[in-house]
Design a protein around this motif. Sequence first.
Motif, PDB file in Angstrom:
ATOM      1  N   ASP A 182      16.504  35.543  -1.739  1.00 19.69           N
ATOM      2  CA  ASP A 182      16.703  34.572  -2.821  1.00 19.69           C
ATOM      3  C   ASP A 182      17.627  33.432  -2.421  1.00 19.69           C
ATOM      4  O   ASP A 182      17.752  32.447  -3.157  1.00 19.69           O
ATOM      5  N   CYS A 183      18.292  33.563  -1.299  1.00 16.93           N
ATOM      6  CA  CYS A 183      19.230  32.523  -0.849  1.00 16.93           C
ATOM      7  C   CYS A 183      18.456  31.562   0.050  1.00 16.93           C
ATOM      8  O   CYS A 183      18.184  31.872   1.213  1.00 16.93           O
ATOM      9  N   ARG A 184      18.073  30.405  -0.483  1.00 14.39           N
ATOM     10  CA  ARG A 184      17.254  29.435   0.249  1.00 14.39           C
ATOM     11  C   ARG A 184      17.950  28.081   0.292  1.00 14.39           C
ATOM     12  O   ARG A 184      18.882  27.803  -0.475  1.00 14.39           O
ATOM     13  N   LEU A 185      17.491  27.249   1.200  1.00 14.68           N
ATOM     14  CA  LEU A 185      17.977  25.882   1.313  1.00 14.68           C
ATOM     15  C   LEU A 185      17.307  25.037   0.233  1.00 14.68           C
ATOM     16  O   LEU A 185      16.078  25.016   0.121  1.00 14.68           O
ATOM     17  N   GLU A 186      18.110  24.371  -0.595  1.00 15.92           N
ATOM     18  CA  GLU A 186      17.584  23.551  -1.677  1.00 15.92           C
ATOM     19  C   GLU A 186      17.785  22.074  -1.333  1.00 15.92           C
ATOM     20  O   GLU A 186      18.879  21.668  -0.947  1.00 15.92           O
ATOM     21  N   ILE A 187      16.727  21.266  -1.473  1.00  9.72           N
ATOM     22  CA  ILE A 187      16.771  19.852  -1.110  1.00  9.72           C
ATOM     23  C   ILE A 187      16.324  19.022  -2.314  1.00  9.72           C
ATOM     24  O   ILE A 187      15.274  19.289  -2.913  1.00  9.72           O
ATOM     25  N   TYR A 188      17.137  18.011  -2.661  1.00  6.85           N
ATOM     26  CA  TYR A 188      16.814  17.102  -3.751  1.00  6.85           C
ATOM     27  C   TYR A 188      16.949  15.669  -3.233  1.00  6.85           C
ATOM     28  O   TYR A 188      17.836  15.368  -2.421  1.00  6.85           O
ATOM     29  N   SER A 189      16.072  14.791  -3.685  1.00  4.58           N
ATOM     30  CA  SER A 189      16.129  13.413  -3.207  1.00  4.58           C
ATOM     31  C   SER A 189      15.506  12.498  -4.235  1.00  4.58           C
ATOM     32  O   SER A 189      14.551  12.855  -4.930  1.00  4.58           O
ATOM     33  N   THR A 190      16.079  11.293  -4.321  1.00  4.21           N
ATOM     34  CA  THR A 190      15.563  10.248  -5.198  1.00  4.21           C
ATOM     35  C   THR A 190      15.407   8.980  -4.372  1.00  4.21           C
ATOM     36  O   THR A 190      16.343   8.593  -3.651  1.00  4.21           O
ATOM     37  N   LEU A 191      14.271   8.375  -4.439  1.00  2.24           N
ATOM     38  CA  LEU A 191      14.000   7.176  -3.656  1.00  2.24           C
ATOM     39  C   LEU A 191      14.996   6.082  -4.032  1.00  2.24           C
ATOM     40  O   LEU A 191      15.151   5.729  -5.201  1.00  2.24           O
ATOM     41  N   GLY A 192      15.701   5.595  -3.012  1.00  2.00           N
ATOM     42  CA  GLY A 192      16.687   4.538  -3.225  1.00  2.00           C
ATOM     43  C   GLY A 192      18.066   5.031  -3.594  1.00  2.00           C
ATOM     44  O   GLY A 192      19.015   4.244  -3.655  1.00  2.00           O
ATOM     45  N   ALA A 193      18.225   6.339  -3.832  1.00  2.00           N
ATOM     46  CA  ALA A 193      19.530   6.872  -4.259  1.00  2.00           C
ATOM     47  C   ALA A 193      20.102   7.878  -3.283  1.00  2.00           C
ATOM     48  O   ALA A 193      21.252   8.280  -3.407  1.00  2.00           O
ATOM     49  N   GLY A 194      19.338   8.364  -2.311  1.00  2.00           N
ATOM     50  CA  GLY A 194      19.884   9.309  -1.335  1.00  2.00           C
ATOM     51  C   GLY A 194      19.313  10.703  -1.487  1.00  2.00           C
ATOM     52  O   GLY A 194      18.453  10.967  -2.335  1.00  2.00           O
ATOM     53  N   THR A 195      19.828  11.587  -0.646  1.00  2.00           N
ATOM     54  CA  THR A 195      19.337  12.966  -0.569  1.00  2.00           C
ATOM     55  C   THR A 195      20.509  13.934  -0.660  1.00  2.00           C
ATOM     56  O   THR A 195      21.595  13.653  -0.149  1.00  2.00           O
ATOM     57  N   THR A 196      20.282  15.099  -1.282  1.00  2.15           N
ATOM     58  CA  THR A 196      21.297  16.151  -1.399  1.00  2.15           C
ATOM     59  C   THR A 196      20.707  17.464  -0.909  1.00  2.15           C
ATOM     60  O   THR A 196      19.617  17.850  -1.321  1.00  2.15           O
ATOM     61  N   VAL A 197      21.441  18.147  -0.004  1.00  2.00           N
ATOM     62  CA  VAL A 197      21.070  19.479   0.479  1.00  2.00           C
ATOM     63  C   VAL A 197      22.080  20.476  -0.074  1.00  2.00           C
ATOM     64  O   VAL A 197      23.292  20.297   0.098  1.00  2.00           O
TER      65      VAL A 197
END
Length: 612
Positions: free
Chosen positions: A575-590
């Motif tokens: 259940d422990c996975r790498l989570e990635i979020y990103s918004t075009l023009g605003a950057g990325t969060t890992v």
Amino acid sequence: MKFRARIQYIFSRPKVQQQLVMIFILVLIIPVSLCGILLYQSQRVLTRHYREQTESDNLRVKSILFDVTTNLYNISQTIAYDSDLQKILTKHYISDLSVRKTIDQYDVISGILNRETSIESLKIYTLNDTLGDYNVFHIATDEIQSTDWFSNAASNASAFWKTEKRTDQFDNEYWNLTLYRRITLPKAHTFAVLAIEVSNNYLRNRIDNTNLRSILTVNQDPVFYSSIRAQQGTDMPAGIDYDAGFYTSTGAMDIYGNKYLASVSTIVPLNTSDKMYILSYDTSALADVNTVLRTYILIIMATMLILCVLFFVYSRYFSARVLTLRKAMYQASRGNYDIIDSFTGNDELSETFQDLRVMIEEIKDKEAQIYQAKIREQEIINHRQQMEFKVLASQINPHFLYNTLETIRMKAFTSGDREVANAIKLLGKSLRYVLENTGTVSISLEKELNYIHTYISIQRLRFGDRVNYTENFQENLDLNQFTILPLMLQPIVENAISHGLEGRDTDGQILLEIFEDDVQNPQFLCIHVKDNGCGMTAGELEALRIRVATKDETRTRSIGLYNIDQRLQLCYGPDCRLEIYSTLGAGTTVCLRLPIGKVRMEETHYEGSDCR
């Protein structure tokens, strides 16, 4: 030198197969010894866990028993000093009707019985013959007055506890813990005896809530409570030193003919001189420890057997090839050049055999090529020396590399090139961290962040103000109290710089946040790596997530993130996975969400998993 010569002499005398066997035995001793130490430590840890669990359950039962006995003692206090009850006990009655009327109007005891489920029965034995046997009141007959408990209550004003046997209408025997105390009636110059019997069903409902079993006794009386009903009325199975003030013991004990892990403790009920002994035992603890021990031993033995078989097969194969080569060389030395080409393989021995054939062919062609053959032989010797030199060079301790870098740094520093000196210093520091922690299971979060600082400093030498690094940690969060997998954050930061800030020429920002999900009752340690790059579209983000979660040996991108994701699952669970979020023009969060129970220093353990 003498020691080295002695070692060479010892290993050079036996044949090749015997040498291989000697080396195999020596090499096998080390891992077997380490496995033995690990096996011993695992047994100790597992045994300690079961001991603590048994002691904890014993303490729980001890607390329940003390709570019950204290409550019943307080109830006996209320009854013994109740003025209305004393009037009932001392009054002279002229008929049974007056007795019933008086007792029915007295509701203190009935209220206690309705309220307290821990009471099996409550009886008051009186010497007032006119009172008769009605409700909880009973005449103290000569048979009752001859009992030990009545005599003890008559001569002792203090309350005391005893185990009493009772029989129901079907001749079933029951053993209950009973509180006795004298009710002094000073105006009538007499007394009565109060007997409160503890409900075993009540004790069972409160005590039998775990897999462990319990046995309770008072003084040296028979067992009044046991998780197994058939054991009630028997003697305490554990050997107890009754002369000790407060006897306690934990360990393997003989319980009714079986060896169990057990814990014994003592309590003294409130305002009494009695001692109650609580025995808690686990019927499966020792068996579980022995099963784990046997499993480990079987695994080690099976591994050793497989290694021995493989080594035996290989050593015989290798020795046969050496003997074949030796036989061919012996024939050549005797002038017999008709060598049958029965040597197969592509290793060094095969190459040596082919070299021998070439040499023989050259001898047969013309004697003039003997000199060339000697040159070839010398070349082989030189090549072998070079190989030996390379082997020796590869064995140079990493400290030599650190010292060399430090020498270069000092030369640059002395020459006034402080930027180069600082770059070499950062490189050496980074290299030392990587080499020292390659293969380790865990490292403190503080050290990992220090390595990130070093890595960022190296990147700033390359990119300048394009890369800016900021940290935001939860207040009062002690980073030294947490451990993580080594070299886990650097690939994420590197990915943020290489890809997240790829489109920015200036003012690139990398933000590292560390905090607990809940300050009062944290369950996860959260680590976020953010960049203010160009971000990704929804399609690009989904494709990246698929690459991170899917194994593909042919790809060249997202390998670092895929490896981190796999290491997280192996170490902390699926259940422990790498989570990635990103918004075009605003950057990325890992994002990383690590279970607190597995990263906090005093609780970290990776038993049964490969966290490397």
